[in-house]
Design a protein around this motif. Structure first.
Motif, PDB file in Angstrom:
ATOM      1  N   GLY A  84       0.769  -1.235   0.000  1.00 55.18           N
ATOM      2  CA  GLY A  84       0.000   0.000   0.000  1.00 55.18           C
ATOM      3  C   GLY A  84       0.799   1.283   0.000  1.00 55.18           C
ATOM      4  O   GLY A  84       0.317   2.314  -0.480  1.00 55.18           O
ATOM      5  N   ALA A  85       2.021   1.256   0.542  1.00 53.91           N
ATOM      6  CA  ALA A  85       2.835   2.474   0.600  1.00 53.91           C
ATOM      7  C   ALA A  85       3.154   2.955  -0.808  1.00 53.91           C
ATOM      8  O   ALA A  85       3.556   2.170  -1.670  1.00 53.91           O
ATOM      9  CB  ALA A  85       4.119   2.209   1.377  1.00 53.91           C
ATOM     10  N   GLY A  86       2.961   4.234  -1.054  1.00 57.57           N
ATOM     11  CA  GLY A  86       3.250   4.795  -2.369  1.00 57.57           C
ATOM     12  C   GLY A  86       2.096   4.711  -3.346  1.00 57.57           C
ATOM     13  O   GLY A  86       2.167   5.292  -4.434  1.00 57.57           O
ATOM     14  N   LYS A  87       1.043   3.989  -2.999  1.00 58.00           N
ATOM     15  CA  LYS A  87      -0.148   3.925  -3.843  1.00 58.00           C
ATOM     16  C   LYS A  87      -1.220   4.837  -3.260  1.00 58.00           C
ATOM     17  O   LYS A  87      -1.332   4.983  -2.040  1.00 58.00           O
ATOM     18  CB  LYS A  87      -0.685   2.490  -3.931  1.00 58.00           C
ATOM     19  N   ASP A 121      -1.578   3.517   6.046  1.00 57.46           N
ATOM     20  CA  ASP A 121      -1.795   4.332   7.244  1.00 57.46           C
ATOM     21  C   ASP A 121      -3.291   4.537   7.470  1.00 57.46           C
ATOM     22  O   ASP A 121      -4.128   4.191   6.633  1.00 57.46           O
ATOM     23  CB  ASP A 121      -1.053   5.668   7.157  1.00 57.46           C
ATOM     24  N   LEU A 122      -3.614   5.103   8.626  1.00 52.83           N
ATOM     25  CA  LEU A 122      -5.012   5.224   9.049  1.00 52.83           C
ATOM     26  C   LEU A 122      -5.821   6.083   8.083  1.00 52.83           C
ATOM     27  O   LEU A 122      -6.959   5.749   7.729  1.00 52.83           O
ATOM     28  CB  LEU A 122      -5.075   5.806  10.460  1.00 52.83           C
ATOM     29  N   GLU A 123      -5.244   7.195   7.646  1.00 52.12           N
ATOM     30  CA  GLU A 123      -5.970   8.104   6.741  1.00 52.12           C
ATOM     31  C   GLU A 123      -6.282   7.432   5.407  1.00 52.12           C
ATOM     32  O   GLU A 123      -7.408   7.519   4.889  1.00 52.12           O
ATOM     33  CB  GLU A 123      -5.147   9.367   6.512  1.00 52.12           C
ATOM     34  N   LYS A 124      -5.306   6.742   4.844  1.00 50.45           N
ATOM     35  CA  LYS A 124      -5.515   6.082   3.560  1.00 50.45           C
ATOM     36  C   LYS A 124      -6.505   4.926   3.701  1.00 50.45           C
ATOM     37  O   LYS A 124      -7.340   4.695   2.816  1.00 50.45           O
ATOM     38  CB  LYS A 124      -4.185   5.578   2.997  1.00 50.45           C
ATOM     39  N   SER A 125      -6.430   4.204   4.813  1.00 53.34           N
ATOM     40  CA  SER A 125      -7.354   3.083   5.025  1.00 53.34           C
ATOM     41  C   SER A 125      -8.796   3.568   5.084  1.00 53.34           C
ATOM     42  O   SER A 125      -9.707   2.922   4.559  1.00 53.34           O
ATOM     43  CB  SER A 125      -7.000   2.329   6.304  1.00 53.34           C
ATOM     44  N   ALA A 126      -9.012   4.710   5.722  1.00 51.51           N
ATOM     45  CA  ALA A 126     -10.368   5.258   5.826  1.00 51.51           C
ATOM     46  C   ALA A 126     -10.925   5.589   4.448  1.00 51.51           C
ATOM     47  O   ALA A 126     -12.108   5.339   4.160  1.00 51.51           O
ATOM     48  CB  ALA A 126     -10.362   6.489   6.717  1.00 51.51           C
ATOM     49  N   ALA A 127     -10.071   6.146   3.573  1.00 51.14           N
ATOM     50  CA  ALA A 127     -10.512   6.482   2.217  1.00 51.14           C
ATOM     51  C   ALA A 127     -10.852   5.224   1.419  1.00 51.14           C
ATOM     52  O   ALA A 127     -11.820   5.199   0.652  1.00 51.14           O
ATOM     53  CB  ALA A 127      -9.422   7.284   1.507  1.00 51.14           C
ATOM     54  N   VAL A 128     -10.075   4.171   1.612  1.00 52.86           N
ATOM     55  CA  VAL A 128     -10.348   2.909   0.922  1.00 52.86           C
ATOM     56  C   VAL A 128     -11.639   2.289   1.433  1.00 52.86           C
ATOM     57  O   VAL A 128     -12.487   1.819   0.659  1.00 52.86           O
ATOM     58  CB  VAL A 128      -9.169   1.919   1.101  1.00 52.86           C
ATOM     59  N   GLN A 129     -11.831   2.305   2.748  1.00 55.94           N
ATOM     60  CA  GLN A 129     -13.006   1.667   3.341  1.00 55.94           C
ATOM     61  C   GLN A 129     -14.315   2.397   3.018  1.00 55.94           C
ATOM     62  O   GLN A 129     -15.383   1.795   3.111  1.00 55.94           O
ATOM     63  CB  GLN A 129     -12.827   1.552   4.852  1.00 55.94           C
ATOM     64  N   MET A 134      -8.923  -7.865  -8.149  1.00 63.51           N
ATOM     65  CA  MET A 134      -8.616  -9.145  -7.512  1.00 63.51           C
ATOM     66  C   MET A 134      -9.874  -9.837  -7.005  1.00 63.51           C
ATOM     67  O   MET A 134      -9.960 -11.072  -7.015  1.00 63.51           O
ATOM     68  CB  MET A 134      -7.627  -8.927  -6.366  1.00 63.51           C
ATOM     69  N   GLU A 135     -10.849  -9.069  -6.545  1.00 61.26           N
ATOM     70  CA  GLU A 135     -12.081  -9.668  -6.025  1.00 61.26           C
ATOM     71  C   GLU A 135     -12.838 -10.433  -7.114  1.00 61.26           C
ATOM     72  O   GLU A 135     -13.530 -11.407  -6.826  1.00 61.26           O
ATOM     73  CB  GLU A 135     -12.976  -8.589  -5.417  1.00 61.26           C
ATOM     74  N   LYS A 136     -12.700 -10.001  -8.355  1.00 62.35           N
ATOM     75  CA  LYS A 136     -13.357 -10.711  -9.455  1.00 62.35           C
ATOM     76  C   LYS A 136     -12.817 -12.135  -9.596  1.00 62.35           C
ATOM     77  O   LYS A 136     -13.497 -13.015 -10.121  1.00 62.35           O
ATOM     78  CB  LYS A 136     -13.147  -9.951 -10.767  1.00 62.35           C
ATOM     79  N   ARG A 137     -11.584 -12.347  -9.126  1.00 66.65           N
ATOM     80  CA  ARG A 137     -10.960 -13.670  -9.203  1.00 66.65           C
ATOM     81  C   ARG A 137     -11.175 -14.479  -7.924  1.00 66.65           C
ATOM     82  O   ARG A 137     -10.614 -15.562  -7.784  1.00 66.65           O
ATOM     83  CB  ARG A 137      -9.453 -13.499  -9.441  1.00 66.65           C
ATOM     84  N   GLN A 138     -11.957 -13.942  -6.995  1.00 67.92           N
ATOM     85  CA  GLN A 138     -12.266 -14.614  -5.729  1.00 67.92           C
ATOM     86  C   GLN A 138     -10.993 -14.983  -4.966  1.00 67.92           C
ATOM     87  O   GLN A 138     -10.783 -16.130  -4.570  1.00 67.92           O
ATOM     88  CB  GLN A 138     -13.126 -15.856  -5.974  1.00 67.92           C
ATOM     89  N   GLN A 139     -10.136 -13.994  -4.777  1.00 70.54           N
ATOM     90  CA  GLN A 139      -8.894 -14.189  -4.043  1.00 70.54           C
ATOM     91  C   GLN A 139      -8.968 -13.485  -2.688  1.00 70.54           C
ATOM     92  O   GLN A 139      -9.638 -12.456  -2.551  1.00 70.54           O
ATOM     93  CB  GLN A 139      -7.714 -13.618  -4.835  1.00 70.54           C
ATOM     94  N   PRO A 140      -8.292 -14.029  -1.670  1.00 67.43           N
ATOM     95  CA  PRO A 140      -8.183 -13.280  -0.411  1.00 67.43           C
ATOM     96  C   PRO A 140      -7.413 -11.992  -0.652  1.00 67.43           C
ATOM     97  O   PRO A 140      -6.520 -11.939  -1.511  1.00 67.43           O
ATOM     98  CB  PRO A 140      -7.417 -14.239   0.503  1.00 67.43           C
ATOM     99  N   ILE A 141      -7.754 -10.959   0.101  1.00 70.27           N
ATOM    100  CA  ILE A 141      -7.156  -9.646  -0.121  1.00 70.27           C
ATOM    101  C   ILE A 141      -6.295  -9.266   1.082  1.00 70.27           C
ATOM    102  O   ILE A 141      -6.751  -9.320   2.229  1.00 70.27           O
ATOM    103  CB  ILE A 141      -8.228  -8.566  -0.329  1.00 70.27           C
ATOM    104  N   ILE A 180      -5.444   1.630  -4.843  1.00 73.05           N
ATOM    105  CA  ILE A 180      -5.661   0.425  -4.035  1.00 73.05           C
ATOM    106  C   ILE A 180      -7.060  -0.131  -4.282  1.00 73.05           C
ATOM    107  O   ILE A 180      -7.247  -1.344  -4.446  1.00 73.05           O
ATOM    108  CB  ILE A 180      -5.449   0.727  -2.538  1.00 73.05           C
ATOM    109  N   VAL A 181      -8.049   0.752  -4.325  1.00 77.48           N
ATOM    110  CA  VAL A 181      -9.429   0.320  -4.577  1.00 77.48           C
ATOM    111  C   VAL A 181      -9.521  -0.394  -5.929  1.00 77.48           C
ATOM    112  O   VAL A 181     -10.130  -1.464  -6.049  1.00 77.48           O
ATOM    113  CB  VAL A 181     -10.395   1.519  -4.542  1.00 77.48           C
TER     114      VAL A 181
END
Length: 253
Positions: A56-59, A84-92, A71-78, A64-65
């Motif tokens: 995730g660093a640098g992306k 970091d916390l700020e970037k995770s919130a934006a993804v979620q 990857m989810e289309k291929r039914q893979q674990p993610i 990331i989304v």
């Protein structure tokens, strides 16, 4: 497509298990999804047994989304590391199904995770090493391993380690994580009959040199059976430990 896969595909068409259109799609599969800013390695699980992991660093959050959705289309674990916390919130906001762990700085979706086998012990010298340790633990669990956590048993209070040795010795492989001078690795390596994977961390003062001192200490360990990954590389240690653990499980009756 490998020749064995092509033969299987053709046999499935002959047996009416695949339509010609479905077979053509499989044959033309390049093995990666091209998103312009990233090329998702869709064949990695087939080659190595483990799916691609997102660093995730640098992306950006948007990148990331996009990768996760492909990857989810291929039914893979993610698994997304170093978020970091700020970037995770934006993804979620877009992908609320991803769970964020602040200690390990990972985003995870456990659907399609591998079933857990064997045991990996993760041992840290101090509480300050937990970020790297939890990155290793989250990775190992997603890749289908049972994990035993033994934290804060460094050599400054070595009796704490001795109290946990029976637990550590039950594991098929041991990950030892330490900063400062990295002495814990040599001690554990001399006390267990299991492979030890050492992870130096960027935890320490002055001449610790942001992890270089424990890295060199671990590389120069007099205990046999120790391999060393790069500074703070909990993911890499867990990946190697998982491969060892699954080989052991395969050999057991």
């Amino acid at each position: 497509m490998a020749s064995t896969d092509l033969l299987t595909c053709l046999q499935q068409v002959a047996n009416h298990q695949l339509t010609p259109e479905q077979a053509a799609k499989q044959v033309s599969d390049t093995g990666f999804d091209d998103l312009a800013y990233a090329k998702i390695d869709t064949a990695r699980t087939q080659r190595t047994g483990y799916p691609e992991v997102i660093y995730g660093a640098g992306k950006t959050a948007q990148q990331i989304v996009g990768i996760v959705q492909a990857m989810e289309k291929r039914q893979q674990p993610i698994l997304v590391t170093r978020v970091d916390l700020e970037k995770s919130a934006a993804v979620q906001e877009i992908l609320p199904e991803l769970a964020y762990d602040q200690t390990s700085q990972t985003l995870v979706r456990t659907a399609h995770a591998l079933p857990a086998v064997g045991n990996i012990a993760i041992v840290t010298a101090g509480t300050s090493d937990m970020r790297v340790a939890e990155e290793a633990a989250v990775t190992a669990e997603l890749f289908g391993n049972q994990v035993t956590r033994v934290y804060d048993v460094g050599v400054a209070g070595i009796h704490r380690l001795f109290a946990k040795l029976p637990l550590i010795r039950q594991a098929n492989v041991v990950i030892v994580i330490a900063g400062m001078e990295g002495a814990l690795t040599s001690v554990v390596g001399g006390l267990v009959d299991r492979p030890v994977i050492a992870v130096p961390t960027s935890v320490g003062y002055g001449t610790h040199l942001n992890g270089l001192t424990p890295l060199l200490s671990m590389l120069n360990s007099c205990s046999a059976g120790i391999s060393v990954v790069n500074i703070d590389n909990g993911f890499g240690a867990a990946y190697n430990a998982s491969m060892i653990n699954h080989l052991v499980k395969e050999e057991q009756p």
